[in-house]
Enzyme design. Structure first.
Site, short mmCIF file in Angstrom:
data_model
loop_
_atom_site.label_atom_id
_atom_site.label_comp_id
_atom_site.label_asym_id
_atom_site.label_seq_id
_atom_site.Cartn_x
_atom_site.Cartn_y
_atom_site.Cartn_z
CE LYS A 9 -2.10 -4.06 0.93
NZ LYS A 9 -1.37 -4.23 2.19
N GLY A 16 0.58 -3.83 -5.00
CA GLY A 16 1.76 -3.45 -4.22
C GLY A 16 2.25 -4.53 -3.27
CB CYS A 17 0.76 -7.65 -2.01
SG CYS A 17 1.22 -9.17 -1.13
CB ILE A 18 6.56 -7.97 -1.61
CG1 ILE A 18 6.94 -6.49 -1.47
CG2 ILE A 18 7.76 -8.80 -2.00
CD1 ILE A 18 7.84 -6.19 -0.29
#
Length: 136
Positions: A9, A11-13
């Site tokens: 995903k 932008g998922c850290i």
């Protein structure tokens, strides 16, 4: 070192941290957007074949956290149909390397699969920190 197709995903850290672990270990990471990939039931099933159905799902997905979807109540066909409709439900990352498909990022499993320089396999790079609240 391995070439790993990494469905994330954007932008998922945690996905960012996971890719960094792979890259600093010398692997080539080909990042793909899990949410816009044209999935089919058969393609998704190739990742999940050896896992219990509940482990197919992202426990931090809004519909699961809100109790609107209970994975344990679904058949495999229903689960796949739900994921095709709402890719946020899919546990991530999905990874492919050397013909093997992997779901999630268990450090011990990834280290055994492709190798990692990460020595501490007790750190959590899979649980979404945003999905948990701490008491005030």
């Amino acid at each position: 070192m391995a070439r790993i197709v990494f469905y994330e995903k954007p932008g998922c850290i945690n996905n960012t941290r996971q890719k960094q672990l792979l890259q600093t270990s010398g692997h080539e990471v080909v990042a793909c957007n899990l949410l816009t990939e044209p999935w089919t039931s058969a393609r998704l099933q190739s990742f999940f074949k050896d896992l219990p159905l509940e482990q197919w799902f992202n426990p931090a997905a809004p519909r699961i956290k809100q109790g609107k979807l209970v994975p344990a109540s679904l058949t495999e066909e229903e689960a796949l149909a739900q994921m095709l409709q709402d890719p946020l439900l899919i546990r991530r990352p999905l990874m492919i390397s050397e013909g093997r498909h992997l779901v999630g990022f268990d450090l011990t499993e990834v280290k055994a699969w492709v190798g990692l320089d990460q020595q501490d396999t007790n750190i959590d790079v899979e649980t979404c920190r945003k999905s948990h609240t701490t008491p005030s």
